[in-house]
Design an enzyme around this catalytic site. Structure first.
Site, PDB file in Angstrom:
ATOM      1  N   LYS A 152      34.501  -4.482  60.745  1.00 39.96           N
ATOM      2  CA  LYS A 152      33.074  -4.664  61.098  1.00 39.96           C
ATOM      3  C   LYS A 152      32.840  -5.803  62.085  1.00 39.96           C
ATOM      4  CE  LYS A 152      31.350  -2.967  56.607  1.00 39.96           C
ATOM      5  NZ  LYS A 152      32.552  -2.965  55.768  1.00 39.96           N
ATOM      6  N   LEU A 153      33.361  -5.660  63.294  1.00 36.69           N
ATOM      7  CA  LEU A 153      33.222  -6.737  64.278  1.00 36.69           C
ATOM      8  C   LEU A 153      31.770  -6.919  64.730  1.00 36.69           C
ATOM      9  CD1 LEU A 153      36.306  -6.050  64.318  1.00 36.69           C
ATOM     10  CD2 LEU A 153      36.297  -6.778  66.693  1.00 36.69           C
ATOM     11  N   HIS A 154      31.414  -8.164  64.984  1.00 34.22           N
ATOM     12  CA  HIS A 154      30.051  -8.493  65.458  1.00 34.22           C
ATOM     13  C   HIS A 154      30.125  -9.873  66.110  1.00 34.22           C
ATOM     14  CE1 HIS A 154      25.459  -8.760  64.385  1.00 34.22           C
ATOM     15  NE2 HIS A 154      25.713  -8.925  65.669  1.00 34.22           N
ATOM     16  N   ASP A 155      30.141  -9.900  67.448  1.00 38.57           N
ATOM     17  CA  ASP A 155      30.250 -11.172  68.167  1.00 38.57           C
ATOM     18  C   ASP A 155      29.775 -10.917  69.599  1.00 38.57           C
ATOM     19  OD1 ASP A 155      31.067 -13.794  68.999  1.00 38.57           O
ATOM     20  OD2 ASP A 155      32.609 -13.770  67.456  1.00 38.57           O
ATOM     21  N   ILE A 156      29.966 -11.890  70.489  1.00 40.91           N
ATOM     22  CA  ILE A 156      29.543 -11.652  71.872  1.00 40.91           C
ATOM     23  C   ILE A 156      30.435 -10.556  72.477  1.00 40.91           C
ATOM     24  CG2 ILE A 156      28.573 -13.963  72.213  1.00 40.91           C
ATOM     25  CD1 ILE A 156      31.132 -14.668  73.784  1.00 40.91           C
ATOM     26  N   PRO A 157      29.899  -9.784  73.438  1.00 42.08           N
ATOM     27  CA  PRO A 157      30.632  -8.638  73.957  1.00 42.08           C
ATOM     28  C   PRO A 157      32.073  -8.953  74.404  1.00 42.08           C
ATOM     29  CG  PRO A 157      28.383  -8.563  74.737  1.00 42.08           C
ATOM     30  CD  PRO A 157      28.529  -9.862  73.995  1.00 42.08           C
ATOM     31  N   ASN A 158      32.258 -10.068  75.083  1.00 41.77           N
ATOM     32  CA  ASN A 158      33.594 -10.385  75.594  1.00 41.77           C
ATOM     33  C   ASN A 158      34.605 -10.595  74.460  1.00 41.77           C
ATOM     34  OD1 ASN A 158      35.417 -11.115  77.797  1.00 41.77           O
ATOM     35  ND2 ASN A 158      35.333 -13.164  76.904  1.00 41.77           N
ATOM     36  N   GLN A 173      27.777   1.294  42.711  1.00 44.67           N
ATOM     37  CA  GLN A 173      27.182   2.069  43.800  1.00 44.67           C
ATOM     38  C   GLN A 173      25.834   2.623  43.340  1.00 44.67           C
ATOM     39  OE1 GLN A 173      28.071   2.200  46.817  1.00 44.67           O
ATOM     40  NE2 GLN A 173      30.289   2.154  47.068  1.00 44.67           N
ATOM     41  N   GLY A 176      36.898   4.899  46.951  1.00 46.18           N
ATOM     42  CA  GLY A 176      37.735   3.830  46.424  1.00 46.18           C
ATOM     43  C   GLY A 176      38.072   4.054  44.973  1.00 46.18           C
ATOM     44  N   THR A 185      24.506  -0.803  53.191  1.00 45.65           N
ATOM     45  CA  THR A 185      23.756  -0.195  52.078  1.00 45.65           C
ATOM     46  C   THR A 185      23.327  -1.251  51.054  1.00 45.65           C
ATOM     47  OG1 THR A 185      25.892   0.431  51.178  1.00 45.65           O
ATOM     48  CG2 THR A 185      24.610   2.171  52.206  1.00 45.65           C
ATOM     49  N   LYS A 207      41.784   3.405  54.135  1.00 42.89           N
ATOM     50  CA  LYS A 207      40.925   2.367  54.730  1.00 42.89           C
ATOM     51  C   LYS A 207      41.439   1.002  54.299  1.00 42.89           C
ATOM     52  CE  LYS A 207      36.583   1.213  53.220  1.00 42.89           C
ATOM     53  NZ  LYS A 207      36.408  -0.246  53.180  1.00 42.89           N
ATOM     54  N   ASP A 232      41.169  -1.096  48.471  1.00 43.57           N
ATOM     55  CA  ASP A 232      40.590  -2.421  48.250  1.00 43.57           C
ATOM     56  C   ASP A 232      41.478  -3.234  47.315  1.00 43.57           C
ATOM     57  OD1 ASP A 232      38.381  -1.990  49.926  1.00 43.57           O
ATOM     58  OD2 ASP A 232      37.322  -0.912  48.348  1.00 43.57           O
TER      59      ASP A 232
HETATM   60  O1  C5P Z   1      35.220   1.965  45.091  1.00 44.77           O
HETATM   61  P1  C5P Z   1      34.199   2.617  45.975  1.00 44.77           P
HETATM   62  O2  C5P Z   1      34.357   4.133  46.064  1.00 44.77           O
HETATM   63  O3  C5P Z   1      32.790   2.203  45.634  1.00 44.77           O
HETATM   64  O4  C5P Z   1      34.559   2.065  47.433  1.00 44.77           O
HETATM   65  C1  C5P Z   1      33.755   2.331  48.545  1.00 44.77           C
HETATM   66  C2  C5P Z   1      34.315   1.611  49.737  1.00 44.77           C
HETATM   67  O5  C5P Z   1      33.411   1.774  50.820  1.00 44.77           O
HETATM   68  C3  C5P Z   1      34.504   0.110  49.559  1.00 44.77           C
HETATM   69  O6  C5P Z   1      35.615  -0.283  50.374  1.00 44.77           O
HETATM   70  C4  C5P Z   1      33.225  -0.466  50.120  1.00 44.77           C
HETATM   71  O7  C5P Z   1      33.381  -1.771  50.607  1.00 44.77           O
HETATM   72  C5  C5P Z   1      32.942   0.512  51.254  1.00 44.77           C
HETATM   73  N1  C5P Z   1      31.550   0.561  51.674  1.00 44.77           N
HETATM   74  C6  C5P Z   1      30.508   0.878  50.823  1.00 44.77           C
HETATM   75  N2  C5P Z   1      29.231   0.905  51.287  1.00 44.77           N
HETATM   76  C7  C5P Z   1      28.972   0.634  52.574  1.00 44.77           C
HETATM   77  C8  C5P Z   1      30.009   0.331  53.463  1.00 44.77           C
HETATM   78  C9  C5P Z   1      31.295   0.295  52.961  1.00 44.77           C
HETATM   79  O8  C5P Z   1      30.732   1.145  49.656  1.00 44.77           O
HETATM   80  N3  C5P Z   1      27.738   0.717  53.031  1.00 44.77           N
END
Ligand code: C5P
Length: 234
Positions: free
Chosen positions: A61-67, A190, A210, A119, A32, A10
């Site tokens: 994280k794509l989200h749009d019309i299927p095409n 978190q 991360g 989450t 990632k 990140d």
């Molecule tokens: O730094 P940290 O370990 O909290 O990073 C977790 C990674 O996972 C971040 O890139 C965050 O955007 C991602 N993520 C998350 N929770 C989600 C989906 C993705 O923490 N539900």
């Protein structure tokens, strides 16, 4: 399925990212790339990290019309990423279209996983803002089952949800779980967290880590600790 640790890079620039990746001389972690870095640096960052020999989870994280999703996935597939994702809320039809777009002429394709409910979404917000009249756990399991029906490989979910997803969709259906913290580490923002060792017991396939690695005084040491606790090897 082999368990693995995915480092969430990140960062907001290529420079910062390479400064971080340069620390890893003896191993090539699975990384990632999220929206922040991808929007800052574009497809070039994916190619550059790939050329260094890393596997890549492109978290857009794509989200749009299927095409539109189908065509976009076909572009991402040509970037040679190893894993990418979309929102299960886009419907089974959208997920099927995504898989089609992702599949290369030779039949290979990156892994495709779905986000169920973020989450950051509470049950209350889901019910009030999104007007989804179910519990959040039922929604997560239902979306995971939809992803399975569409032919996807798994879902992103909190480690605490991985068990119920596996129960509903089978042990082969992959779970990729963020929210991982060392037992003696900082929790940060978190909320629903688990340790690498506990994530292993739960049976999740990949953990996305991360800040416990990127913000550690010694990131390589933190990565090795994570690998040792989750995978069982340094
Ligand atoms: O730094 P940290 O370990 O909290 O990073 C977790 C990674 O996972 C971040 O890139 C965050 O955007 C991602 N993520 C998350 N929770 C989600 C989906 C993705 O923490 N539900």
């Amino acid at each position: 399925m082999k368990r693995d640790v995915i480092i969430a890079c990140d960062f907001s620039s290529a420079e910062e990212t390479f400064q971080f990746l340069d620390k890893f001389q003896d191993e090539k972690p699975f990384v990632k790339i999220g929206m922040e870095l991808y929007y800052a640096e574009g497809p070039a960052i994916v190619k550059a990290i790939k050329e260094r020999g890393h596997r890549i989870f492109l978290d857009l994280k794509l989200h749009d019309i299927p095409n539109t999703v189908k065509k976009s996935m076909s572009v991402l597939s040509r970037l040679d990423v190893d894993m990418c994702n979309l929102h299960a809320a886009g419907t089974i039809e959208m997920m099927r279209a995504a898989l089609e777009g992702l599949t290369r002429a030779d039949g290979t394709r990156p892994l495709l996983i779905a986000v169920t409910q973020l989450t950051s979404t509470s049950e209350e917000r889901m019910q009030k803002d999104l007007l989804i009249n179910a519990t959040i756990n039922d929604t997560i399991v239902h979306y995971a089952c939809n992803a399975k029906e569409a032919g996807l490989d798994g879902v992103v979910c909190s480690p605490l949800e991985a068990g119920m997803v596996k129960e509903a969709c089978g042990s082969e259906f992959m779970t990729v779980t963020p929210g991982v913290r060392f037992a003696d580490g900082e929790v940060g923002d978190q909320v629903r967290i688990t340790t690498p060792a506990r994530a292993r017991e739960i049976g999740t396939d990949y953990i996305v880590v991360g800040r416990p690695i990127t913000a550690a005084a010694d990131p390589v040491k933190a990565y090795r600790r994570c690998m040792a606790e989750f995978v069982g090897e340094a």
